[in-house]
Write a protein that holds these residues in place. Structure first.
Motif, PDB file in Angstrom:
ATOM      1  N   LYS A 165      10.709   6.668   0.262  1.00 34.36           N
ATOM      2  CA  LYS A 165       9.760   5.552   0.215  1.00 34.36           C
ATOM      3  C   LYS A 165      10.264   4.448  -0.711  1.00 34.36           C
ATOM      4  O   LYS A 165      10.927   4.712  -1.719  1.00 34.36           O
ATOM      5  CB  LYS A 165       8.389   6.044  -0.250  1.00 34.36           C
ATOM      6  N   ILE A 177       8.108   2.337  -2.114  1.00 34.75           N
ATOM      7  CA  ILE A 177       7.050   2.144  -3.106  1.00 34.75           C
ATOM      8  C   ILE A 177       6.070   3.302  -2.969  1.00 34.75           C
ATOM      9  O   ILE A 177       5.875   3.836  -1.864  1.00 34.75           O
ATOM     10  CB  ILE A 177       6.353   0.773  -2.884  1.00 34.75           C
ATOM     11  N   SER A 226       2.272   5.310  -4.590  1.00 31.46           N
ATOM     12  CA  SER A 226       0.992   5.116  -5.262  1.00 31.46           C
ATOM     13  C   SER A 226       0.618   6.375  -6.016  1.00 31.46           C
ATOM     14  O   SER A 226       1.214   7.443  -5.817  1.00 31.46           O
ATOM     15  CB  SER A 226      -0.104   4.787  -4.236  1.00 31.46           C
ATOM     16  N   PHE A 273       5.891   1.740  -8.423  1.00 26.80           N
ATOM     17  CA  PHE A 273       4.515   1.963  -7.970  1.00 26.80           C
ATOM     18  C   PHE A 273       3.955   0.699  -7.324  1.00 26.80           C
ATOM     19  O   PHE A 273       4.329  -0.418  -7.689  1.00 26.80           O
ATOM     20  CB  PHE A 273       3.623   2.368  -9.147  1.00 26.80           C
ATOM     21  N   ASP A 274       3.031   0.884  -6.389  1.00 28.23           N
ATOM     22  CA  ASP A 274       2.403  -0.260  -5.733  1.00 28.23           C
ATOM     23  C   ASP A 274       1.529  -1.041  -6.714  1.00 28.23           C
ATOM     24  O   ASP A 274       1.516  -2.270  -6.702  1.00 28.23           O
ATOM     25  CB  ASP A 274       1.600   0.189  -4.515  1.00 28.23           C
ATOM     26  N   ALA A 275       0.822  -0.328  -7.571  1.00 29.10           N
ATOM     27  CA  ALA A 275       0.040  -0.949  -8.645  1.00 29.10           C
ATOM     28  C   ALA A 275       0.749  -0.597  -9.957  1.00 29.10           C
ATOM     29  O   ALA A 275       0.711   0.560 -10.387  1.00 29.10           O
ATOM     30  CB  ALA A 275      -1.389  -0.438  -8.654  1.00 29.10           C
TER      31      ALA A 275
END
Length: 319
Positions: A180, A182, A184, A265-267
């Protein structure tokens, strides 16, 4: 008795002549005679017996000459040392870094940025972040690098330059998340997580973030810092959320033999570092230069891995 009087006295003792001492010191003969007279008056002693144009030192003068030489030589050394400190040519540098960075990247930086001649002594200490805060507060180091923890109401006599940067998800290279771009927090639901010891605030923060995402935080391995977790991750025992300097170190040392993948990370989960400087310890020119170079190098390393570093609370004084 003052330094000028001792300087004049030593010159008269060495030359045996008021006129010669005046020439050597660039002063008038009356000024030299007055300095000797005032020194004798201050000590309530006769230092010279006048025989025509000759000055015969007394026994007391012989003793004072030895002492005066020691004092004036020491003053000269101190003066030269202070000038060298100002020009960063001599002195000492006492710095400390937390485990992790002190393993490789901090010593590597220091080796590239300190004086190497024999007049300069550099001491690098590896301590926990709490110990580094204590060293800075007691004015025992020139500067230190540690995790940033907000003060708990206790007076701290140091300033902190705080750098925040993005954490990464560390997974085994054969893990299903490794492909992946990114991830989460939800992707780590119920995954075994390697993290820091429970007395560190970071695991508590992670547990809170997992809770917010309704994900199960399952910690199975804990270390004092992140680098010892890398072998466990590479062998598939766990995943982890690691600070960005661990990513920098692993890329330099390749402890895992390329068996660990780091994914953003996405956030963003931000990690906070602090470069601590004692408030009341005089900082040499060289120490200031090295600290400034460290901040620049730190930013460059974090930018190179796209950790989006930012500075907060520059010279933030806790006192």
């Amino acid at each position: 008795m003052n330094i000028m009087q001792l300087t004049v006295f030593r010159e008269v003792m060495e030359t045996g002549s008021i006129s010669q001492a005046a020439r050597q010191l660039g002063r008038t003969q009356p000024a030299i005679s007055l300095a000797i007279k005032n020194l004798e008056k201050a000590l309530d002693l006769t230092l010279f017996e006048r025989r025509g144009r000759r000055l015969i030192p007394s026994q007391e003068a012989q003793y004072l000459f030895v002492e005066a030489e020691g004092i004036l030589d020491r003053m000269n050394i101190v003066s030269k040392t202070m000038k060298s400190l100002q020009s960063a040519e001599a002195g000492s540098l006492n710095i400390a870094a937390m485990p992790g960075p002190s393993t490789f990247i901090f010593p590597k930086f220091v080796s590239e940025n300190v004086e190497t001649h024999t007049n300069f002594q550099t001491t690098i200490t590896s301590r926990s972040s709490q110990q580094i805060r204590e060293l800075a507060s007691t004015q025992s180091i020139d500067f230190g690098f540690a995790d940033f923890h907000p003060p708990a109401g206790k007076e701290q006599r140091y300033s902190a330059e705080i750098v925040r940067a993005n954490c990464f998800c560390a997974v085994p290279s054969d893990h299903h998340l490794a492909k992946k771009d990114i991830v989460s927090i939800a992707d780590l639901d119920n995954e075994p997580i390697g993290t820091l010891h429970p007395d560190h605030p970071f695991p508590r923060r992670l547990a809170f973030l997992f809770q917010q995402e309704n994900a199960t935080f399952k910690s199975n391995i804990a270390g004092q810092f992140f680098l010892p977790l890398i072998p466990f991750i590479s062998l598939g025992h766990c995943c982890s959320v690691v600070d960005p300097l661990t990513v920098v170190t692993e890329r330099e040392l390749n402890i895992s033999k390329s068996k660990v993948v780091f994914i953003p990370f996405d956030a963003p989960i931000r990690y906070e570092y602090a470069t601590l400087t004692p408030s009341y310890r005089p900082s040499s020119k060289h120490a200031t230069q090295v600290k400034e170079a460290w901040m620049s190098s730190l930013f460059e390393m974090l930018e190179d891995i796209d950790a989006n570093p930012t500075v907060h609370g520059t010279s933030f004084k806790i006192a």
